[in-house]
Design an enzyme around this catalytic site. Structure first.
Site, PDB file in Angstrom:
ATOM      1  N   SER A 118      51.703  50.995  64.089  1.00  0.00           N
ATOM      2  CA  SER A 118      51.428  50.962  65.541  1.00  0.00           C
ATOM      3  C   SER A 118      52.558  51.585  66.342  1.00  0.00           C
ATOM      4  O   SER A 118      52.319  52.199  67.388  1.00  0.00           O
ATOM      5  CB  SER A 118      51.108  49.551  66.038  1.00  0.00           C
ATOM      6  OG  SER A 118      51.685  48.582  65.256  1.00  0.00           O
ATOM      7  N   ILE A 140      55.587  41.194  58.489  1.00  0.00           N
ATOM      8  CA  ILE A 140      55.984  40.306  57.378  1.00  0.00           C
ATOM      9  C   ILE A 140      56.482  41.148  56.202  1.00  0.00           C
ATOM     10  O   ILE A 140      57.229  40.659  55.371  1.00  0.00           O
ATOM     11  CB  ILE A 140      54.836  39.378  56.914  1.00  0.00           C
ATOM     12  CG1 ILE A 140      53.675  40.167  56.299  1.00  0.00           C
ATOM     13  CG2 ILE A 140      54.357  38.471  58.024  1.00  0.00           C
ATOM     14  CD1 ILE A 140      52.728  39.291  55.468  1.00  0.00           C
ATOM     15  N   ASP A 141      56.082  42.416  56.141  1.00  0.00           N
ATOM     16  CA  ASP A 141      56.465  43.262  55.001  1.00  0.00           C
ATOM     17  C   ASP A 141      57.949  43.648  55.049  1.00  0.00           C
ATOM     18  O   ASP A 141      58.518  44.058  54.043  1.00  0.00           O
ATOM     19  CB  ASP A 141      55.621  44.549  54.998  1.00  0.00           C
ATOM     20  CG  ASP A 141      54.131  44.261  55.054  1.00  0.00           C
ATOM     21  OD1 ASP A 141      53.736  43.147  54.675  1.00  0.00           O
ATOM     22  OD2 ASP A 141      53.366  45.144  55.479  1.00  0.00           O
ATOM     23  N   ARG A 176      51.278  25.128  32.406  1.00  0.00           N
ATOM     24  CA  ARG A 176      50.600  26.401  32.680  1.00  0.00           C
ATOM     25  C   ARG A 176      51.569  27.460  33.192  1.00  0.00           C
ATOM     26  O   ARG A 176      52.642  27.131  33.683  1.00  0.00           O
ATOM     27  CB  ARG A 176      49.544  26.201  33.773  1.00  0.00           C
ATOM     28  CG  ARG A 176      48.317  25.484  33.316  1.00  0.00           C
ATOM     29  CD  ARG A 176      47.422  25.160  34.489  1.00  0.00           C
ATOM     30  NE  ARG A 176      46.140  24.648  34.017  1.00  0.00           N
ATOM     31  CZ  ARG A 176      45.295  23.955  34.767  1.00  0.00           C
ATOM     32  NH1 ARG A 176      45.603  23.680  36.025  1.00  0.00           N
ATOM     33  NH2 ARG A 176      44.155  23.536  34.276  1.00  0.00           N
ATOM     34  N   MET A 183      51.775  39.161  49.748  1.00  0.00           N
ATOM     35  CA  MET A 183      51.587  40.389  50.528  1.00  0.00           C
ATOM     36  C   MET A 183      52.871  41.218  50.568  1.00  0.00           C
ATOM     37  O   MET A 183      53.860  40.873  49.930  1.00  0.00           O
ATOM     38  CB  MET A 183      51.151  40.041  51.946  1.00  0.00           C
ATOM     39  CG  MET A 183      49.708  39.639  52.074  1.00  0.00           C
ATOM     40  SD  MET A 183      49.306  39.368  53.818  1.00  0.00           S
ATOM     41  CE  MET A 183      47.521  39.302  53.729  1.00  0.00           C
TER      42      MET A 183
HETATM   43  O1  F6P Z   1      51.233  44.685  57.005  1.00  0.00           O
HETATM   44  C1  F6P Z   1      51.032  43.309  57.032  1.00  0.00           C
HETATM   45  C2  F6P Z   1      49.975  42.882  56.065  1.00  0.00           C
HETATM   46  O2  F6P Z   1      49.851  41.480  56.126  1.00  0.00           O
HETATM   47  C3  F6P Z   1      50.198  43.352  54.627  1.00  0.00           C
HETATM   48  O3  F6P Z   1      51.173  42.610  53.965  1.00  0.00           O
HETATM   49  C4  F6P Z   1      48.790  43.231  54.088  1.00  0.00           C
HETATM   50  O4  F6P Z   1      48.583  44.113  53.004  1.00  0.00           O
HETATM   51  C5  F6P Z   1      47.939  43.634  55.253  1.00  0.00           C
HETATM   52  O5  F6P Z   1      48.730  43.449  56.413  1.00  0.00           O
HETATM   53  C6  F6P Z   1      46.661  42.840  55.410  1.00  0.00           C
HETATM   54  O6  F6P Z   1      45.957  43.367  56.479  1.00  0.00           O
HETATM   55  P1  F6P Z   1      44.617  42.730  57.064  1.00  0.00           P
HETATM   56  O7  F6P Z   1      45.027  41.611  57.987  1.00  0.00           O
HETATM   57  O8  F6P Z   1      43.976  43.839  57.784  1.00  0.00           O
HETATM   58  O9  F6P Z   1      43.822  42.210  55.899  1.00  0.00           O
END
Ligand code: F6P
Length: 361
Positions: A118, A140-141, A176, A183
């Site tokens: 964005s 979050i990435d 287990r 993510m």
């Molecule tokens: O970029 C943030 C994120 O949460 C990624 O970690 C994930 O792959 C993606 O967005 C998920 O996107 P959406 O909310 O469109 O499923």
């Protein structure tokens, strides 16, 4: 008429966005006497007719929103103004609407809280329309360049670590191997951080190739010590051993929607051993919930610094976190540098030294 700053949240949400909105509102109104216009649903609010926005005040932006996850302004990650989804099903360039909306609202500057996608779009539009923008990083990435932290990452890390804490006890009860898929898109920051904090035995991230033999070797060694359970954390974007991706779904933005690689790893372990496995895909739990203290702190500092940049007419810049302080850099530099885990990252070395299998280094 009071001078006006606009603010919008764009792309995938995360915890801590409201803390930044609150800081921008407070600093701009209380210390500079500005009015703050909250644009709703990301840039959609400026493109829609009538436009969607609210004038922020004590009722819709109370101090207490610092505690609330998500974004009070709403967001979207499927309304790229260059390819805007129209009611007739077609996609059209609506950047002119956005630029016109900015002018109609009489904004001196627009503060954009976003991730790399964005921010790139808004930066391009700002150049076309000669708009004044200032950016605050969120994702979050944690993959935006030139900043050590982006809003949302630390809370997501806590959530992933907590998931490992929960999985560990049930793994032990049932002897287990628990596989947790987290993510992060193409960056392994969440998996690496949570894997160390949650004492995983195996951490697989997209930046470092792995072998199933390496994974099995580590698990066998764990079981040979007498421990009868283990934890494996995998980043969503790791591929199969042969480099193939398990994700088939293409998003509205033409990117792959990841998910499911944890089941592949489990199948491989099941095929070659008698260990029992279970898979948890943590998903959007990592994006929601109450922001942790660090996210609230950096979001507050970012909000204040972004307003200062706007007031001082330092446009086209993004605030960032470095060495326990706020810095600012050209938005261009931040989006031009994708921050992935480096092989010589201190955390990679830490994981390795702790005996965690982290791939073929
Ligand atoms: O970029 C943030 C994120 O949460 C990624 O970690 C994930 O792959 C993606 O967005 C998920 O996107 P959406 O909310 O469109 O499923």
């Amino acid at each position: 008429m009071k001078k006006r700053i606009g603010i919008l949240t764009s792309g995938g949400d995360c915890a801590g966005l409201n803390a930044a909105i609150r800081a921008v509102y407070h600093h701009a109104t209380q210390n500079y006497g500005y009015e703050v216009i909250g644009i709703l649903e990301g840039s959609t609010g400026l493109i829609s007719r009538p436009m969607k926005y609210v004038v922020l005040d004590q009722d819709n932006c109370p101090e207490s929103i610092i505690r609330v996850g998500g974004t009070k302004l709403g967001s979207t990650n499927k309304a790229d103004p260059f390819h805007y989804p129209c009611e007739d099903g077609t996609k059209k360039d609506r950047t002119d609407y956005l630029i016109e909306g900015y002018r109609e609202l009489n904004l001196e500057c627009l503060i954009v809280i976003g991730g790399d996608g964005s921010l790139k779009i808004m930066n391009d539009i700002a150049k076309i329309g000669d708009l004044n923008i200032v950016a605050i990083p969120k994702t979050i990435d944690n993959d935006l360049g030139k900043t050590e932290l982006a809003i949302g990452y630390c809370t997501a890390l806590d959530t992933a670590t907590h998931a490992l804490d929960c999985l560990d006890t049930t793994a032990e009860s049932h002897r287990r191997i628990m596989i947790l898929e987290v993510m992060g898109r193409d960056a392994g920051h969440i998996a690496l951080g949570a894997g160390i904090a949650g004492a995983a035995d195996v951490i697989l991230i997209p930046e470092i190739p792995y072998s199933l033999d390496g994974v099995l070797d580590r698990l066998n060694k764990v079981f040979a010590t007498g421990r009868k359970h283990a934890l494996v954390i995998v980043a969503e974007a790791i591929t199969k051993e042969n480099g193939e991706n398990v994700a088939q779904e293409v998003t509205e933005n033409g990117r792959l929607r990841y998910g499911g690689i944890g089941f592949y790893i489990a199948d491989q372990i099941n095929e070659k051993t008698s260990y029992e496995t279970r898979v948890t895909v943590l998903g959007h739990l990592q994006r929601g919930g109450v922001p942790n203290a660090i996210d609230r702190v950096i979001a507050s500092a970012f909000g204040v610094a972004a307003v200062d940049l706007a007031i001082n007419k330092k446009f086209g810049r993004m605030v960032g976190w470095s060495n326990r302080g706020v810095i600012d850099i050209p938005i261009e530099d931040a989006i031009g540098t994708y921050s992935r885990v480096l092989k010589d990252d201190v955390l990679v070395q830490t994981a390795k030294s702790l005996g965690i299998y982290i791939g073929q280094l």
